[in-house]
Motif scaffolding. Structure first.
Motif, PDB file in Angstrom:
ATOM      1  N   ALA A 223       6.365  31.863 -38.946  1.00  0.00           N
ATOM      2  CA  ALA A 223       6.300  30.424 -39.233  1.00  0.00           C
ATOM      3  C   ALA A 223       6.465  30.113 -40.712  1.00  0.00           C
TER       4      ALA A 223
ATOM      5  N   ASN B 133       9.308  28.135 -49.633  1.00  0.00           N
ATOM      6  CA  ASN B 133       8.170  27.547 -48.934  1.00  0.00           C
ATOM      7  C   ASN B 133       6.960  27.956 -49.764  1.00  0.00           C
TER       8      ASN B 133
ATOM      9  N   ASN C  14       8.189  16.626 -31.667  1.00  0.00           N
ATOM     10  CA  ASN C  14       8.179  18.082 -31.548  1.00  0.00           C
ATOM     11  C   ASN C  14       9.600  18.576 -31.316  1.00  0.00           C
TER      12      ASN C  14
ATOM     13  N   THR D  36      11.470  24.141 -44.489  1.00  0.00           N
ATOM     14  CA  THR D  36      12.094  22.977 -43.874  1.00  0.00           C
ATOM     15  C   THR D  36      12.209  21.856 -44.900  1.00  0.00           C
TER      16      THR D  36
ATOM     17  N   LYS E 195       3.947  24.022 -37.505  1.00  0.00           N
ATOM     18  CA  LYS E 195       5.127  24.731 -37.016  1.00  0.00           C
ATOM     19  C   LYS E 195       4.746  26.134 -36.614  1.00  0.00           C
TER      20      LYS E 195
ATOM     21  N   THR F 211       8.885  26.339 -33.194  1.00  0.00           N
ATOM     22  CA  THR F 211       8.727  24.886 -33.126  1.00  0.00           C
ATOM     23  C   THR F 211       8.505  24.305 -34.515  1.00  0.00           C
ATOM     24  N   GLN F 212       8.900  23.043 -34.675  1.00  0.00           N
ATOM     25  CA  GLN F 212       8.623  22.308 -35.907  1.00  0.00           C
ATOM     26  C   GLN F 212       8.232  20.891 -35.507  1.00  0.00           C
ATOM     27  N   ASN F 213       7.016  20.494 -35.863  1.00  0.00           N
ATOM     28  CA  ASN F 213       6.573  19.120 -35.641  1.00  0.00           C
ATOM     29  C   ASN F 213       6.816  18.328 -36.913  1.00  0.00           C
ATOM     30  N   VAL F 214       7.402  17.136 -36.769  1.00  0.00           N
ATOM     31  CA  VAL F 214       7.628  16.269 -37.918  1.00  0.00           C
ATOM     32  C   VAL F 214       7.115  14.874 -37.585  1.00  0.00           C
TER      33      VAL F 214
ATOM     34  N   CYS G 221      16.251  23.916 -41.472  1.00  0.00           N
ATOM     35  CA  CYS G 221      15.296  25.018 -41.628  1.00  0.00           C
ATOM     36  C   CYS G 221      16.018  26.245 -42.187  1.00  0.00           C
TER      37      CYS G 221
ATOM     38  N   LEU H 135       6.203  16.867 -42.764  1.00  0.00           N
ATOM     39  CA  LEU H 135       6.095  18.098 -41.988  1.00  0.00           C
ATOM     40  C   LEU H 135       4.680  18.280 -41.482  1.00  0.00           C
TER      41      LEU H 135
ATOM     42  N   ASN I 139      10.890  18.222 -48.903  1.00  0.00           N
ATOM     43  CA  ASN I 139      10.262  17.610 -47.741  1.00  0.00           C
ATOM     44  C   ASN I 139       9.109  16.714 -48.172  1.00  0.00           C
TER      45      ASN I 139
END
Lengths: 135, 127
Positions: free
Chosen positions: A79, B32, A69, A83, A104, A108-111, A130, A101, B76
């Motif tokens: 959001a 995106n 996180n 990314t 998010k 926040t960005q969870n990877v 980002c 990915l 990504n």
């Protein structure tokens, strides 16, 4: 003679957060703010996770095997930011690694780190950036 | 003393060329987008359109074209638990041009799939 303008802050006049710059081909303009990465990070996701270098990243948290996180310091407007990233290894030990990915929010960005397919794994080289609109 | 310059457009001294940004560059495109269902852009910069080119295949056109096809694209990988995990690749069969890029999502099994949360950024010189 080349000229250099030295200044600490650039602000748009018509719209404070929008400045156009001439493109390399001299035939078009592009938006300076839209082209700037608003956050980036390079971190070690093995052992005690650690940020090597970053911009606009408040914290990095180990959320499980290959699960990280990242909290953003100055939030995005929503959001929908974009990314892109990559994962790698510190030495040639074979296999394929990738950065995936997940959820998010504007802040926040969870990877996830993946090793040879669907298996999450703690990886030594994790990088992403980002793009989008700050709040 | 801190200095602030208020300006709408920055060009070179002649007024027609680009200025250098010291030790940094600006991205010329990002997007995106979603491949699931009707393909759609969620958020973008310098993207004029998105086209569904088949399962896992997306073509995005630029508003302002790049100077040539030598720009770089970063993308990504995406993980949808229980459904797929894979990466977005620049198409070799339909290579990038100055005005558009085709992006293909492939599972690690190398099978094409329509994915969510697809993202890409381009750096290089505008036309």
């Amino acid at each position: 003679m080349a000229s250099i303008l030295k200044v600490d802050t650039l602000t748009g006049v018509t719209t404070s957060g929008s400045i156009s710059v001439t493109g390399e081909g001299n035939s078009t303009t592009t938006n300076l703010q839209q082209g700037l990465a608003k956050a980036w990070i390079n971190f070690n996701g093995t052992g005690t996770v650690a940020i090597r270098d970053s911009f606009n990243i408040a914290s990095l948290t180990d959320a499980g095997t290959g699960n990280y996180n990242c909290a953003i310091s100055s939030d995005f407007g929503n959001a929908n930011f974009s990314t892109s990233g990559a994962a790698g290894e510190a030495s040639d030990s074979g296999g394929n690694r990738s950065l995936g990915l997940r959820a998010k929010t504007s802040g926040t960005q969870n990877v996830r780190g993946f090793y040879d397919g669907n298996s999450t794994a703690d990886l030594p080289e994790m990088c992403f950036h980002c793009m989008g609109d700050l709040a | 003393m801190t200095s602030v310059l208020n300006v709408d457009t920055i060009a070179d001294k002649a007024g027609t060329g680009p200025v250098g940004l010291t030790k940094q560059s600006a991205a010329k495109f990002f997007a995106n987008f979603e491949q699931d269902g009707t393909q759609a852009i969620t958020k973008s910069f310098n993207a004029s359109s998105i086209a569904d080119a088949g399962t896992g295949l997306t073509t995005i056109a630029f508003v302002s074209s790049m100077g040539d096809a030598s720009y770089i694209i970063t993308t990504n990988s995406t993980h949808d638990s229980g459904s797929y995990v894979g990466s977005i690749c620049v198409s070799h069969d339909v290579p990038p041009t100055a005005s558009q890029v085709q992006l293909d999502f492939l599972k690690f099994s190398e099978a094409l799939a329509d994915a969510e949360l697809c993202m890409a950024t381009a750096h290089g010189d505008l036309a």
